[in-house]
Structure formats: C-alpha cells, structure tokens
Design a protein around this motif. Sequence first.
Motif, mmCIF file in Angstrom:
data_model
loop_
_atom_site.group_PDB
_atom_site.id
_atom_site.type_symbol
_atom_site.label_atom_id
_atom_site.label_comp_id
_atom_site.label_asym_id
_atom_site.label_seq_id
_atom_site.Cartn_x
_atom_site.Cartn_y
_atom_site.Cartn_z
ATOM 1 N N UNK A 6 0.837 -1.200 0.000
ATOM 2 C CA UNK A 6 0.000 0.000 0.000
ATOM 3 C C UNK A 6 0.873 1.252 0.000
ATOM 4 N N UNK A 7 1.954 1.238 0.783
ATOM 5 C CA UNK A 7 2.855 2.380 0.825
ATOM 6 C C UNK A 7 3.539 2.588 -0.528
ATOM 7 N N UNK A 8 3.910 1.507 -1.178
ATOM 8 C CA UNK A 8 4.530 1.574 -2.496
ATOM 9 C C UNK A 8 3.567 2.157 -3.521
ATOM 10 N N UNK A 9 2.294 1.759 -3.489
ATOM 11 C CA UNK A 9 1.299 2.289 -4.425
ATOM 12 C C UNK A 9 1.060 3.775 -4.178
ATOM 13 N N UNK A 10 1.029 4.185 -2.935
ATOM 14 C CA UNK A 10 0.810 5.594 -2.619
ATOM 15 C C UNK A 10 1.995 6.441 -3.100
ATOM 16 N N UNK A 11 3.227 5.937 -2.903
ATOM 17 C CA UNK A 11 4.409 6.670 -3.349
ATOM 18 C C UNK A 11 4.412 6.788 -4.867
ATOM 19 N N UNK A 12 4.012 5.744 -5.555
ATOM 20 C CA UNK A 12 3.947 5.768 -7.020
ATOM 21 C C UNK A 12 2.932 6.791 -7.494
ATOM 22 N N UNK A 13 1.783 6.870 -6.831
ATOM 23 C CA UNK A 13 0.746 7.835 -7.203
ATOM 24 C C UNK A 13 1.266 9.263 -7.027
ATOM 25 N N UNK A 14 2.013 9.541 -5.950
ATOM 26 C CA UNK A 14 2.556 10.889 -5.731
ATOM 27 C C UNK A 14 3.609 11.242 -6.795
ATOM 28 N N UNK A 15 4.442 10.268 -7.151
ATOM 29 C CA UNK A 15 5.489 10.519 -8.132
ATOM 30 C C UNK A 15 4.869 10.808 -9.495
ATOM 31 N N UNK A 16 3.861 10.024 -9.878
ATOM 32 C CA UNK A 16 3.221 10.240 -11.175
ATOM 33 C C UNK A 16 2.428 11.541 -11.201
ATOM 34 N N UNK A 17 1.848 11.929 -10.087
ATOM 35 C CA UNK A 17 1.089 13.178 -10.035
ATOM 36 C C UNK A 17 2.027 14.385 -10.134
ATOM 37 N N UNK A 18 3.281 14.221 -9.729
ATOM 38 C CA UNK A 18 4.225 15.328 -9.757
ATOM 39 C C UNK A 18 4.847 15.523 -11.140
#
Length: 116
Positions: A6-18
């Motif tokens: 879950x933490x990995x998916x959240x970090x990926x979402x933040x990176x792609x949003x940036x």
Amino acid sequence: MNRSIALSLAATAFVLAACDRPTTVVTPTPAVIPAPTVIAVPGPAGATGATGATGDTAKGETGATGATGATGATGNAGNTGYTGATGATGTTGADGAKGQPGRTGDTVVIVPAPSR
C-alpha cells in the motif's frame, strides 16, 4: 507485507502526479478571405549585351631545375673472420669375430622390425 504494498502504491501515485505534463493549446484560425493572387507577365526581351574580351593566352616562365645531390661515400669492407682448425680423424674400429657356419636342419627366424 500489505503495508509495504500500500505504501509503495501511494508513493507511485505521488510521483506520477508530480510529473510535468505539457498542456496543449488549440488556437482557432480566423476565417480570412484570401487576397487575390497577382500573376506577373514578362515584358519583351532587352537588347543583347556586348561580347567580352578574350583572355590572355601567354604562359608563365618555367622555374629552374634544382641541382642533383652528391653521392654518399662507400663504406669500408669488414675484416674476414678466422678459419677454424681441421679436426683429427678418429681411429678405425676393430673387425668383428667370424660367425659360425650354419648346420643342416637349423631353422632361421627373421625378427620383424618394430612398428612405429
């Protein structure tokens, strides 16, 4: 394990949003009436120009030929080496003993040469 996914998916979402996405701007083209095309008509040909002067055909002078270089001196011949002394002749070996005469009824066996 579930937390790390879950933490990995959240970090990926933040990176792609940036990520910076370029914006596409569509500019409408105004309805413009094209200007009439002007077609140029060539006029009559002008008078022919005067003929140019002929170029000079004289050739330049040829340069002087250089002098031939001097021939080098011949080198000295080397000394002849010494000739070695002739070796002594060896002594002649003694003659072998005379063999016995063959007897009637003896069998002669010839041994074949070893194969290589």
